[in-house]
Enzyme design. Structure first.
Site, PDB file in Angstrom:
ATOM      1  CG  ASP A  95      -2.211  -0.558   1.087  1.00 22.73           C
ATOM      2  OD1 ASP A  95      -2.339  -1.382   0.194  1.00 22.73           O
ATOM      3  OD2 ASP A  95      -3.134  -0.194   1.844  1.00 22.73           O
TER       4      ASP A  95
ATOM      5  CG  HIS B 199      -4.114  -0.465   6.806  1.00 26.53           C
ATOM      6  ND1 HIS B 199      -4.210  -1.302   5.714  1.00 26.53           N
ATOM      7  CD2 HIS B 199      -5.359  -0.369   7.303  1.00 26.53           C
ATOM      8  CE1 HIS B 199      -5.459  -1.688   5.575  1.00 26.53           C
ATOM      9  NE2 HIS B 199      -6.181  -1.137   6.519  1.00 26.53           N
TER      10      HIS B 199
ATOM     11  CE  LYS C 153      -7.307   0.162 -11.239  1.00 27.07           C
ATOM     12  NZ  LYS C 153      -7.658   1.021 -10.145  1.00 27.07           N
TER      13      LYS C 153
ATOM     14  CB  SER D 161      -9.001  -6.707  -6.454  1.00 27.74           C
ATOM     15  OG  SER D 161      -7.645  -6.914  -6.759  1.00 27.74           O
TER      16      SER D 161
ATOM     17  CG  ASP E 130      -7.094 -29.494  28.046  1.00 24.57           C
ATOM     18  OD1 ASP E 130      -7.682 -30.519  28.439  1.00 24.57           O
ATOM     19  OD2 ASP E 130      -6.515 -28.694  28.812  1.00 24.57           O
TER      20      ASP E 130
END
Length: 755
Positions: A336, A349, A434, A519, A703
Site C-alpha cells: 500500500d 495502512h 493499473k 480484485s 483439551d
C-alpha cells in the site's frame, strides 16, 4: 548418555559459545542492553541473563531457530548501523511468528564464533534422525527435572517429571516401573536408567499389536512379513517388495536383524514415526505437478496487507512481515503506497496509526527474499495512493533495485491469448497495478481511455472509497480523454497483471484480455460464488482474480479461503500474520508440490467449458465420491496447554473436512481424562467426500473443558489427495504452524469407493 556425542562440543566455535559471551541485545535505537549468553552442556539450550538482575534468566532451544542473519539484516540493526559496524551484528531468526533477537558482539571474532556456531548447531538439529531426536527429547526432560544437577533422579523427582511430561500415573504403577529401571538399586535413576524407564513407560501396545498381526515369531518381521504388511495395510501394491528392503536398511537399529533382512519392534516403531510413515504421501511433498500451464490454472499462495505484523489500526509495519510471508511460500505480496514527505513513497495502512516503511526498503527486501523458498514468480500487488511524481519514483526504484528480476516486457513479444506459465516466469517478479491502455497499444504515447472520477460517478462505476482498488486509474473503452493520474513510467512496468474494475462475467467473456485482472472483496466474491458459481469458474480459467478480506476486519482476522478455491479463484489473499483455521487451510493446501506456492487446479476448474458447480458436485463428468474412514488410535506426548503445576490435558481429536458445501463435516472422539502422554481412543470417524480433488482434511487436538471453550493443543491439515492409507502418524503443529516434536497422533486410514 549424551545424545549429541562429544563431536559438536569439540568444535572451536561451539566451545566459545559454551564458555559464554557478553552480547548487546537490541530492541530499538534506544534499547540496547548487555546480556550474558552461553550455550548449556546439552549443546542445544542457549541461556542468557542480565548481569545485574538477581536470579532471573531466559533460555531457548536451538531447535526453535531457523537461521542466523549476518550484519545489519533487520530494521533494528539498520537503525543503529552508524553506531555498530556490520561485522559485530547478527540476528537470530525463530521459526513461526516468534520475534527475532538482534545482537551485537564486542568483537568481529566473537560475532563470527556465534554466527558459525549457531549455524552448525541448527544444522545438527535439523539432520538428527528419529532415534537421535527422541533421545535428545528424553535427555532434555532429564536435564529440566534434575534440579540439583547431580545426574540422578529419585522417585519424587521422577513423579514431578511425569507431571511435566503430561503423564498422570497411578503412584503404585510408577513406583513399579521405577524399581524395574533402578538396576543399580540406589533409589535413584542415572540418565541411562532413566532412558530405560522412559522406554518401558512409552512401550506402545497399539504398535505391538499391529506388529504381532504380521510377525510369525512375535520377535521380528521377516522381509516377506514386512512386505505383506506394506501391501495389505499400507496399500502399497507392487512397490512393497523393494520398499520393505529399503525400510529395514533405513530404520532398523539392530545390525543382527539387518543381516537377516528382518525388522524388530523398535525398527517398526521408528519407521511408523518417520516421514515415510506419516499421513502425507512422500511423493506429493516434492514438485510433482505440471508447471507449464497458464498462470490462471493454479492456486497461488497470497498475502494481504503483507507489511503488517499485527492489526490494521495500530499494528507495526515491518520488512520482517515480508520476509516471513515469502519464507512460508507466499507468491503474491501486497504494498500500500502513499506519498512520503521527502519525495520518497512510504508504505502503511492508509488513514490509520500503523507505522510507516519506505517503499524502496520493501523492494530491496523483496529482491533478497523472493526466491529463497521457491523459484516460481512473485506477483507484487500494488495499491497505489501516490501522486504522479512519487509514482515515477516508485517506477525508478522497481527498475533499479529489481533489475532483470522485474518482468517489463512480453516474454516472446507476442500479445498473449493466454497467460504464461509459472515455469516460463521462473525467477521473475510481476507488477500488478493499473495500466494506461493495453498491451496492444503500449506504444501509443497518448493517455487516452482514462476516465475522471466524475465521469466514473456519473456512470455508476466507482467503487466505495474503502475498496481495495482506488478508482483513480479505472479505465474504460469509450475513447473519452482526461488528464491521467497514472505515471507513464509506472504503467509501463505492468505486463501480465493489469488491474481492472470488474464489469460482470458476460462483459469479461466478450471483451476481456487474459492479462486483465480484477480484485474482489470477500463479500462480493461470496455473492458471485452463490449467484453464478459456474460462470466464476469459467472466468477463472482465463483470467486471474484476487480476493481480499473485508475492510471491517480491522483485527486482521481472515475469511475461509475454501469457498473461493471452490470456484477456481487463484489469488485468495489472507493475513499471514494471523494464526488460526484459515492459515492452517492455506498452509495445508500449499504444503504439497515442494511448498512452491503454486498448486495446479483440478481439471474441472481449468476447462473453459466446464459444467462444474460446487453446489452440485454430482453433476460433473467423472464424479466419483469416496468414503474416508479414520480410526483414531492413540496420541503421543501431547504438549501441555496450561503450564500450571499439576495440570494435565484431557485430549480429544476432531477431524474436519473442508471442500465443496456437501463435503463440509466434523466428527470428534470422546475425551480421555488426564493423559496427554499416551492417550488411547480407538474410535472410528467416517466421511463421504464428493469432490476429493478440492477437499482438505484437518486434524485438531483439543483439551476438553466442560465449563468453557476447549483449549487448542495442536493440528495438522493436508489435501485429501495427499493422504496415504494405512497405519500412519500425524505430526502435530502449533497454532503458528511450526512443528512440536515428538507430539503425534496414530491413526489407521482407509479410503474406498462410495457406492
Amino acid at each position: 548418555m549424551d545424545p549429541e556425542g562429544s563431536r559438536i562440543q569439540d568444535d572451536p566455535d561451539v566451545k566459545i559459545m559454551m564458555a559464554g559471551s557478553t552480547l548487546r541485545k537490541v530492541k530499538s535505537r534506544s534499547w540496547k542492553k548487555q546480556r550474558h549468553f552461553r550455550l548449556l552442556e546439552d549443546g542445544l539450550t542457549i541461556w542468557y541473563k542480565s548481569r545485574w538482575a538477581g536470579r532471573g534468566h531466559s533460555t531457548f532451544s536451538v531447535t526453535e531457530l531457523e537461521a542466523v542473519r549476518e550484519g545489519h539484516q533487520s530494521e533494528v540493526l539498520l537503525s543503529i548501523a552508524e553506531e555498530f559496524p556490520a561485522n559485530l551484528c547478527f540476528t537470530l531468526v525463530f521459526h513461526g511468528r516468534q520475534g527475532n533477537v538482534d545482537l551485537v558482539a564486542e568483537s568481529p571474532e566473537e560475532a563470527q564464533a556465534w554466527i558459525q556456531g549457531v549455524r552448525k548447531l541448527i544444522h545438527k538439529a535439523q539432520t538428527m534422525d528419529e532415534k537421535e531426536r527422541l533421545d535428545q527429547w528424553v535427555w532434555d526432560w532429564f536435564q529440566k527435572a534434575d534440579k540439583n544437577k547431580d545426574g540422578k533422579m529419585n522417585f519424587k523427582e521422577v513423579r514431578k517429571l511425569l507431571k511435566m511430561m503430561n503423564v498422570d500415573m497411578n503412584e503404585e504403577h510408577a513406583l513399579h516401573l521405577f524399581t524395574m529401571a533402578d538396576k543399580s538399586d540406589t533409589g535413584s535413576l542415572e540418565i541411562e536408567e532413566f532412558v530405560h524407564f522412559y522406554k518401558i513407560l512409552t512401550q506402545r501396545d497399539e504398535v505391538w499389536k499391529v506388529f504381532q498381526d504380521y510377525s510369525g515369531d512375535g520377535e521380528k518381521l521377516m522381509l516377506e512379513e514386512l512386505e505383506n504388511f506394506l501391501r495389505i495395510e499400507q496399500q502399497e501394491g507392487e512397490q512393497s517388495a523393494q520398499h520393505a528392503k529399503e525400510l529395514i536398511d533405513r530404520y532398523e537399529p539392530s545390525e543382527t536383524a539387518k543381516k537377516q533382512s528382518a525388522m524388530s519392534l523398535d525398527g517398526f516403531q521408528m519407521y511408523l514415526c518417520s516421514q515415510e510413515g506419516s499421513i502425507f504421501k512422500p511423493e506429493h511433498r516434492h514438485l510433482y505437478q505440471d508447471m507449464s500451464q497458464p498462470l490462471s490454472h493454479y492456486f497461488i499462495s497470497s498475502s494481504h496487507n503483507t507489511y503488517l505484523l499485527e492489526d490494521q489500526l495500530r499494528g507495526h509495519s515491518s520488512l520482517e512481515a515480508y520476509i516471513q510471508a515469502l519464507k512460508r511460500g507466499c507468491r503474491c505480496v501486497e504494498v500500500d503506497s502513499w506519498d512520503g514527505n521527502d519525495g520518497e513513497p512510504i508504505v502503511y495502512h492508509g488513514h490509520t496509526l500503523t507505522s510507516k516503511i519506505l517503499f524502496r526498503d520493501i523492494i530491496s527486501t523483496l529482491k533478497e527474499y523472493a526466491f529463497k523458498t521457491s523459484d516460481f514468480p512473485v506477483i507484487l500487488s500494488l495499491e497505489n495512493h501516490c501522486g504522479v511524481e512519487q509514482q515515477t519514483v516508485m517506477a525508478q526504484h522497481l527498475r533499479q533495485i529489481l533489475g532483470d528480476t522485474l518482468l517489463t516486457t512480453l516474454l516472446d513479444g507476442q500479445i498473449p491469448q493466454q497467460l504464461p506459465s509459472p515455469q516460463e516466469l521462473k525467477g521473475k517478479i510481476l507488477l500488478k497495478a493499473k495500466k494506461i491502455g493495453g498491451l496492444e497499444d503500449c506504444n501509443d504515447e497518448t493517455l487516452t481511455d482514462e476516465v475522471s472520477d466524475d465521469e466514473e460517478m456519473a456512470n455508476g462505476e466507482a467503487e466505495s472509497p474503502t475498496a481495495e482498488d482506488p478508482p483513480a486509474g479505472c479505465l474504460k473503452e469509450n475513447g473519452k480523454k482526461s488528464k491521467s493520474k497514472l505515471s507513464r513510467e509506472l504503467s509501463d512496468l505492468v505486463v501480465y497483471c493489469k488491474s481492472l474494475h470488474f464489469h460482470g462475467f458476460e462483459h469479461a467473456r466478450l471483451h476481456a484480455k487474459c492479462y486483465e485482472m480484477s480484485s474482489f472483496s470477500e463479500s462480493k466474491a461470496k455473492r458471485l460464488t452463490k449467484e453464478a458459481g459456474t460462470d466464476f469458474i469459467r472466468y477463472n480459467t482465463r483470467q486471474l482474480s484476487r480476493i481480499y478480506p473485508s475492510g471491517l476486519r480491522t483485527d486482521s482476522s481472515n475469511y475461509n479461503p475454501q469457498d473461493m478455491w471452490n470456484v477456481g479463484c487463484q489469488i485468495v489473499a489472507l493475513n499471514f500474520q494471523t494464526a488460526g483455521l484459515e492459515m492452517d487451510l492455506n498452509d495445508g493446501l500449499f504444503r504439497q508440490n515442494n511448498c512452491c506456492g503454486y498448486v495446479l487446479k483440478p481439471d474441472f476448474l481449468r476447462d473453459g467449458d466446464t459444467q462444474f458447480s460446487p453446489d452440485k458436485p454430482e453433476g460433473r463428468q467423472g464424479y466419483r465420491p469416496l468414503r474416508l474412514s479414520i480410526q483414531v488410535i492413540s496420541g503421543q506426548q501431547l504438549p501441555k496447554v496450561n503450564q500450571k503445576e499439576g495440570s494435565i490435558v484431557d485430549p480429544l481429536v476432531r477431524v474436519e473436512i473442508y471442500g465443496v458445501p456437501q463435503d463440509q463435516a466434523k466428527e470428534e472422539t470422546s475425551h480421555i481424562n488426564n493423559n496427554g502422554f499416551n492417550p488411547v481412543w480407538n474410535e472410528t470417524l467416517n466421511f463421504i467426500i464428493h469432490t476429493p480433488e478440492l477437499a482438505l482434511v484437518r486434524f485438531v487436538v483439543e483439551d476438553y473443558d466442560k465449563a468453557s471453550r476447549n483449549d487448542f493443543i495442536g493440528q495438522f491439515t493436508l489435501p485429501f489427495m495427499c493422504i496415504q492409507a494405512g497405519y500412519r502418524h500425524i505430526h502435530l503443529l502449533s497454532k503458528d504452524g511450526t512443528a512440536i516434536p515428538p507430539s503425534s497422533l496414530f491413526v489407521n486410514v482407509s479410503i474406498s469407493e462410495f457406492t
